[in-house]
Motif scaffolding. Structure first.
Motif, PDB file in Angstrom:
ATOM      1  N   VAL B  11     -20.810   0.906 -15.622  1.00 42.06           N
ATOM      2  CA  VAL B  11     -20.473   0.999 -16.570  1.00 42.06           C
ATOM      3  C   VAL B  11     -22.080   1.923 -17.246  1.00 42.06           C
ATOM      4  O   VAL B  11     -23.213   1.096 -17.454  1.00 42.06           O
ATOM      5  CB  VAL B  11     -20.054   0.561 -17.947  1.00 42.06           C
ATOM      6  N   SER B  14     -24.167   2.050 -23.558  1.00 43.80           N
ATOM      7  CA  SER B  14     -24.706   1.078 -24.082  1.00 43.80           C
ATOM      8  C   SER B  14     -24.341   1.677 -25.780  1.00 43.80           C
ATOM      9  O   SER B  14     -24.459   0.102 -26.754  1.00 43.80           O
ATOM     10  CB  SER B  14     -25.761   0.043 -24.136  1.00 43.80           C
ATOM     11  N   GLY B  18     -20.019   3.008 -24.263  1.00 41.27           N
ATOM     12  CA  GLY B  18     -20.104   2.468 -23.093  1.00 41.27           C
ATOM     13  C   GLY B  18     -20.208   1.081 -22.916  1.00 41.27           C
ATOM     14  O   GLY B  18     -19.191   0.206 -22.792  1.00 41.27           O
ATOM     15  N   ALA B  19     -20.389   0.696 -24.648  1.00 36.01           N
ATOM     16  CA  ALA B  19     -20.428  -0.812 -25.093  1.00 36.01           C
ATOM     17  C   ALA B  19     -18.486  -1.473 -25.890  1.00 36.01           C
ATOM     18  O   ALA B  19     -17.926  -2.322 -24.400  1.00 36.01           O
ATOM     19  CB  ALA B  19     -21.238  -1.346 -26.188  1.00 36.01           C
ATOM     20  N   ALA B  22     -17.502  -1.953 -22.082  1.00 34.25           N
ATOM     21  CA  ALA B  22     -17.385  -3.640 -21.020  1.00 34.25           C
ATOM     22  C   ALA B  22     -16.930  -4.913 -22.018  1.00 34.25           C
ATOM     23  O   ALA B  22     -16.533  -5.615 -21.159  1.00 34.25           O
ATOM     24  CB  ALA B  22     -19.246  -3.745 -21.039  1.00 34.25           C
ATOM     25  N   THR B  26     -15.038  -7.120 -19.836  1.00 31.83           N
ATOM     26  CA  THR B  26     -15.956  -8.451 -19.622  1.00 31.83           C
ATOM     27  C   THR B  26     -14.386  -9.421 -20.576  1.00 31.83           C
ATOM     28  O   THR B  26     -14.470 -10.373 -19.675  1.00 31.83           O
ATOM     29  CB  THR B  26     -16.509  -8.708 -20.019  1.00 31.83           C
ATOM     30  N   VAL B  32     -19.595  -7.187 -15.759  1.00 31.76           N
ATOM     31  CA  VAL B  32     -19.502  -5.298 -15.395  1.00 31.76           C
ATOM     32  C   VAL B  32     -20.561  -5.455 -15.586  1.00 31.76           C
ATOM     33  O   VAL B  32     -21.367  -5.968 -16.262  1.00 31.76           O
ATOM     34  CB  VAL B  32     -19.115  -5.340 -17.208  1.00 31.76           C
ATOM     35  N   MET B  34     -23.881  -2.942 -16.961  1.00 31.61           N
ATOM     36  CA  MET B  34     -23.781  -2.091 -17.542  1.00 31.61           C
ATOM     37  C   MET B  34     -25.700  -1.308 -17.733  1.00 31.61           C
ATOM     38  O   MET B  34     -26.421  -2.603 -17.471  1.00 31.61           O
ATOM     39  CB  MET B  34     -24.355  -2.779 -19.437  1.00 31.61           C
ATOM     40  N   GLU B  36     -28.465   1.491 -19.026  1.00 31.47           N
ATOM     41  CA  GLU B  36     -29.551   1.317 -19.898  1.00 31.47           C
ATOM     42  C   GLU B  36     -30.220   2.740 -19.671  1.00 31.47           C
ATOM     43  O   GLU B  36     -31.178   1.532 -19.382  1.00 31.47           O
ATOM     44  CB  GLU B  36     -29.156   0.546 -21.298  1.00 31.47           C
ATOM     45  N   ILE B 235     -21.679  -6.101 -27.747  1.00 31.56           N
ATOM     46  CA  ILE B 235     -22.437  -6.668 -26.766  1.00 31.56           C
ATOM     47  C   ILE B 235     -23.213  -8.007 -26.246  1.00 31.56           C
ATOM     48  O   ILE B 235     -22.609  -8.511 -25.286  1.00 31.56           O
ATOM     49  CB  ILE B 235     -24.151  -5.553 -26.693  1.00 31.56           C
ATOM     50  N   LEU B 244     -21.313  -9.982 -18.239  1.00 29.46           N
ATOM     51  CA  LEU B 244     -21.750  -8.992 -18.156  1.00 29.46           C
ATOM     52  C   LEU B 244     -23.152  -9.260 -17.683  1.00 29.46           C
ATOM     53  O   LEU B 244     -23.953  -9.887 -17.621  1.00 29.46           O
ATOM     54  CB  LEU B 244     -22.422  -8.352 -19.625  1.00 29.46           C
ATOM     55  N   ILE B 246     -26.787  -6.399 -17.896  1.00 24.79           N
ATOM     56  CA  ILE B 246     -27.551  -5.227 -18.574  1.00 24.79           C
ATOM     57  C   ILE B 246     -28.794  -4.719 -17.697  1.00 24.79           C
ATOM     58  O   ILE B 246     -29.247  -6.207 -17.501  1.00 24.79           O
ATOM     59  CB  ILE B 246     -27.819  -5.415 -19.962  1.00 24.79           C
TER      60      ILE B 246
END
Lengths: 231, 560
Positions: B11, B14, B18-19, B22, B26, B32, B34, B36, B235, B244, B246
């Motif tokens: 993804v 964020s 996007g968030a 995600a 998830t 996922v 993510m 950013e 998030i 997730l 990140i």
């Protein structure tokens, strides 16, 4: 040294004042004073090169990072002018007691375009104010007689009564007044005076208007022949 | 997992789109990654109760912080050092970027107005613009789910094209303040509605998020979780699933395809090291923002195809729209010297003016085809640097004037619909690169006569309301072409990869799936088929939830 009385500072800052006078003469500003100011453009100034606080400032250290640039003479003039714009009254302190001149200094010293525009206006304006006062009343603005100060300000402080030729000075005054009001009413003392009682976290529902405030607006609305809906 | 391992989904972004993607993915069990472009961020950093006087320059806007010192946006704005964009001659466009975890959701006004039945089928209604491939009825249950999750206050007023939320969805809105009650009386008298606003702000506790405590500008970021932002909700919830990963500081610049034409992941620059990296996934979801998403697609040139990726329709970058903005403000002598009380409330809209004139548009009495709403601002607010503006003279009378005038000024802000036009689009400027070496966007932008007429309608209507209430305009509004905002200034840009019913004239289907690449999805504002006057964030999140649900199903069934 803390600035308390403008008259003290005149003594201390004679050298600064002299220095300014010489600089101003070089810049051709003196010839632009008084009635001769008609159509004159105020001296452009070099942009401040210092760093700003950046796009990700540290909220634990919120002091402005740029150096302050106003001279003592300019601070004296700023202090004198601010205190006439909002004179001390009863419990209400004069702007110089609430840090307004220091704020103006922070403002005009900031390395941003809006503040640069104000810097040109304010530094030239304060110099104009002192020179005009000196020429006509024999003293810098802050130490001139109250009546002399009033005579000068009355020529620039009212938007429909600006003395012809002093448009630029009036523009300076208008901006200086805005900065003074903004700086003053953002202090706790200013909040108290104006009646701002927010920034207070609470629990439960938002209470809405007090009974007194609600009754007042109900009266206003019904007095205008319209329908009041209780919030 | 680490960013180097293949995930079920990659993804990009964020923020709202996007968030949401995600979290939905998830929660459904998918792993996922993510990406950013900005730094990690939490509103625990927010100086929620600091006073203006503790900030440099009393916190006013500067080029470093366009919405003021305390605004939550870090490393963002319309102008970012080293990350330029260009404009075609005669065009002006302002492109806001928010390079931080959570993106623009950290500072948005939280205004959350649902689009209605007219908004999804504008072309059917008046022959202009483009219809969405979904109707309001398709979207209504998803709005309910999204709003329930997010937490939105407001009321169900049953107004034309301003749909009610489902039962139990909305939180109780805060009471009107005195000046809002005053406006409502004037509005009632001339048939302009003044009703409770809808905002993504809790007024009761849900999950770990506290209700609003009636202080602190929402734009600073809300560490108690009352004002919605992805960094206090989607998030952390997605993180809590353990699914997730990140990577911040990850500047994505292209989508990678395999020989069969499927997306296998994206390439990005790891800003900390400057190295180019690849992130791999079974599905790629791009939600980098309307401008950035178009830029990534246009900069992805599989097999050297110059039109970019997912662009067989030629619509990528086209149909760029922003909200129509203009302002009127007035002093109301009747509000002078009124009794003081705490009017901070939810710090933004408690009330607003939804568009009301649909019938006269239909009958032809009104010559602007699309509507707007009016956001109103007054209050005994934190007196900032604008306090006492417009006052004259000096001395004790000035002191008295400041006090008398405080809380008697009301600002009216138009937020209107723009119809897509052929002169508004973005493309790649092949001459200019940013500090990462990525070719930048070039904007073309022009309002049309429709928007100008809408500004006129707004100005005339507000003058009527102000007159009814005995107010005085602060200044006569300028002609529409001077009064209207610049493109991008309202930061509601949408439309560069619109969804549609047909692969020939749209970039994605109704689930944000690009027509050209079966496992490439877009879930940000880029997929909007029109720009209703309603602020886009709640609709971005609603579409993202619906699309992510579709992706989750396809991942589960092995289709992806």
């Amino acid at each position: 040294m803390t600035i308390t009385k403008a008259s003290d500072l005149v003594m201390i800052d004679r050298r600064v004042t002299l220095k300014w006078l010489m600089g101003a003469m070089a810049a051709g500003q003196l010839a632009a004073c008084g009635d001769a100011a008609k159509g004159v453009t105020w001296a452009e100034m070099e942009a401040i090169k210092a760093k700003g606080y950046g796009t990700d400032p540290d909220f634990n250290n919120t002091a402005a990072p740029w150096p302050l640039t106003m001279t003592q003479a300019e601070l004296v003039a700023a202090s004198g002018l601010a205190d006439i714009i909002l004179p001390a009254e009863g419990d209400y302190l004069a702007p110089s007691k609430l840090g307004v001149p220091a704020f103006i200094n922070e403002w005009v010293s900031a390395p941003y375009p809006d503040q640069h525009k104000d810097r040109v206006l304010i530094i030239n304006g304060l110099a104009w104010l002192d020179q005009e006062s000196r020429t006509r009343f024999g003293a810098i603005f802050a130490s001139a007689e109250a009546a002399a100060q009033k005579t000068l300000l009355d020529e620039i402080a009212f938007k429909d009564k600006v003395k012809p030729g002093l448009e630029k000075s009036a523009e300076f005054f208008n901006r200086f007044r805005s900065l003074t009001l903004g700086a003053y009413y953002t202090t706790p003392e200013g909040w108290t005076e104006i009646g701002y009682i927010g920034n207070q976290p609470g629990t439960g529902d938002y209470p809405g208007p007090t009974p007194e405030a609600a009754a007042h607006i109900k009266g206003v609305i019904e007095g205008m022949g319209m329908k009041y809906t209780a919030p | 997992m680490t960013p180097d391992e293949p995930h079920d989904a990659v993804v990009v972004g964020s923020g709202a789109g996007g968030a949401m993607a995600a979290w939905v993915l998830t929660k459904a069990g998918a792993s996922v990654l993510m990406l950013e472009a900005g730094r990690d961020y939490s509103p625990d950093e927010s100086p929620m109760l600091n006073m203006a006087m503790d900030a440099p320059l009393r916190g006013v806007s500067t080029p470093d912080k366009r919405f003021g010192y305390y605004d939550a946006t870090v490393d963002g704005g319309w102008d970012m050092p080293g990350e330029p964009y260009t404009m075609a001659e005669g065009s002006e466009f302002m492109w806001w970027r928010s390079r931080m975890l959570g993106g623009r959701t950290n500072h948005w006004a939280r205004n959350s107005f649902r689009m209605g039945e007219y908004d999804f089928k504008p072309k059917t209604r008046d022959g202009l613009g483009f219809d969405w491939p979904v109707s309001y009825d398709d979207m209504a249950p998803w709005y309910d789910k999204t709003e329930k999750l997010v937490g939105v206050y407001g009321s169900n007023d049953g107004l034309e094209n301003h749909p009610n939320a489902g039962p139990g969805v909305l939180h109780t809105p805060p009471k009107f303040r005195v000046w809002e009650t005053f406006l409502k009386a004037g509005g009632d008298a001339i048939n302009i509605p003044v009703v409770a606003a809808r905002r993504a702000i809790l007024t009761k506790q849900i999950d770990e998020r506290s209700p609003c405590y009636w202080a602190s500008a929402c734009g600073r970021g809300c560490s108690i979780g009352a004002a919605f932002q992805t960094t206090t909700s989607l998030i952390p919830w997605a993180r809590a699933t353990g699914k997730l990963t990140i990577a911040t500081g990850a500047m994505v610049y292209e989508v990678i395809l395999d020989a069969s034409g499927k997306a296998t992941g994206v390439r990005y620059i790891d800003k900390a090291t400057g190295s180019h990296k690849e992130a791999k996934g079974r599905v790629v979801v791009v939600a980098a923002s309307t401008g950035e998403t178009a830029r990534i697609l246009l900069n992805s040139k599989p097999n050297g195809r110059s039109e970019g990726l997912a662009n067989s329709s030629g619509q990528v970058g086209r149909n760029l729209m922003d909200t129509v903005g203009s302002n009127v403000s007035a002093y109301f002598p009747q509000l002078e010297g009124r009794p003081r009380y705490n009017e901070d409330g939810a710090m933004g809209l408690h009330a607003y003016i939804p568009f009301w004139d649909y019938k006269r548009i239909q009958s032809g009495e009104v010559d602007t085809p699309r509507g707007y709403h009016v956001e109103i601002g007054g209050s005994f607010g934190d007196p900032g640097m604008g306090v006492g503006s417009g006052l004259d003279g000096y001395g004790s009378s000035l002191r008295a004037d400041v006090k008398r005038r405080y809380g008697s000024r009301i600002g009216f802000t138009q937020r209107g619909e723009m119809i897509p036009n052929a002169n508004s689009y973005c493309s790649i400027d092949t001459e200019t690169k940013d500090k990462f070496g990525i070719p930048v966007l070039k904007f073309n932008f022009a309002w049309s006569d429709h928007e100008m007429k809408q500004v006129k309608h707004f100005q005339a209507s507000m003058k009527e309301l102000i007159d009814k209430l005995g107010g005085t305009l602060v200044s006569e509004p300028a002609e529409p072409d001077k009064a209207i905002s610049k493109g991008g200034e309202i930061i509601h840009e949408v439309g560069t990869c619109r969804m549609g019913s047909d692969a020939k004239d749209s970039v994605t289907n109704q689930f944000g799936k690009t027509w050209d690449i079966d496992n490439l999805y877009l879930t940000d504002g880029s997929i909007f088929a029109s720009k209703a006057h309603k602020n886009p964030t709640i609709t971005i999140m609603t579409l993202a939830m619906r699309s992510a649900d579709n992706i989750a199903t396809r991942l589960r069934t092995g289709e992806l």
